[in-house]
Design an enzyme around this catalytic site. Sequence first.
Site, PDB file in Angstrom:
ATOM      1  N   CYS A 105     -49.864  71.435   2.375  1.00  0.00           N
ATOM      2  CA  CYS A 105     -49.894  70.833   1.041  1.00  0.00           C
ATOM      3  C   CYS A 105     -50.904  69.693   1.010  1.00  0.00           C
ATOM      4  CB  CYS A 105     -48.496  70.370   0.627  1.00  0.00           C
ATOM      5  SG  CYS A 105     -47.579  69.505   1.904  1.00  0.00           S
ATOM      6  N   SER A 106     -50.436  68.448   1.090  1.00  0.00           N
ATOM      7  CA  SER A 106     -51.375  67.336   0.930  1.00  0.00           C
ATOM      8  C   SER A 106     -50.930  66.097   1.703  1.00  0.00           C
ATOM      9  CB  SER A 106     -51.515  67.007  -0.550  1.00  0.00           C
ATOM     10  OG  SER A 106     -50.239  66.667  -1.070  1.00  0.00           O
ATOM     11  N   CYS A 107     -50.217  66.257   2.827  1.00  0.00           N
ATOM     12  CA  CYS A 107     -49.743  65.104   3.586  1.00  0.00           C
ATOM     13  C   CYS A 107     -50.937  64.259   4.021  1.00  0.00           C
ATOM     14  CB  CYS A 107     -48.934  65.556   4.794  1.00  0.00           C
ATOM     15  SG  CYS A 107     -47.455  66.464   4.299  1.00  0.00           S
TER      16      CYS A 107
ATOM     17  N   CYS B  46     -54.079  68.862   5.706  1.00  0.00           N
ATOM     18  CA  CYS B  46     -52.684  69.297   5.677  1.00  0.00           C
ATOM     19  C   CYS B  46     -52.747  70.726   5.188  1.00  0.00           C
ATOM     20  CB  CYS B  46     -51.827  68.456   4.729  1.00  0.00           C
ATOM     21  SG  CYS B  46     -50.177  69.176   4.528  1.00  0.00           S
TER      22      CYS B  46
HETATM   23 FE    FE Z   1     -48.528  68.128   3.205  1.00  0.00          FE
END
Ligand code: FE
Length: 202
Positions: free
Chosen positions: A108-110, A105
């Site tokens: 961010c951190s999906c 991602c």
């Molecule tokens: Fe994300």
Amino acid sequence: MNTHQEPVQTESDPALRTRALESLLIEKGLLTADLIDNVVHKYEKDVGPLNGARVVARAWIDADYKRRLLEDGTAAIAELDFGGTHGARIVVLENTSTVHHVVVCTLCSCYPWPVLGLPPGWYKSYAYRSRVVREPRAVLREFDLHLPDSVEIRVWDSNSDLRYMVLPERPAGTEDYTEEELIPLVTRDSMIGVAKIETPSA
Ligand code: FE
């Protein structure tokens, strides 16, 4: 910290409440920071990836299930009773001897929580997010995954609506394994695409 919108609710509010609750419970002596770390560790390492491992093992032994999984990941994963807001839509990508998929991602951190649990720290790091897109082959080498130049690498950028999971190649030598025997072979990293699954040693 997510910088873009989540479909159902923002993560910041529950995160703040959780931290407040955590502090309170530690202060009251009802919990220790170690205990919380252990729970998080368990969710990261066992609970989450285990769901994904079940999906992978099923796909390896059941060609019909695999076809459904690649056509509509969300629906096929729901067949095994895994789902939820963080997996709003999951697309499954099949790694083969000629094409290797890896997931990131960049924003961010999906991450596909229902199947993989919590993302590992490195997945959220700026270094991984920025570099895997530009130089995937070099980044994979740092994960000790050395792919020949003939293998095409495809990098997939997850977001809050659409999250990817890799269906790793079934390792050679496991032709006689049952579904239950295959599950423990499937690693979290192989489902992100930064590792392959090795043939188990006898
Ligand atoms: Fe994300």
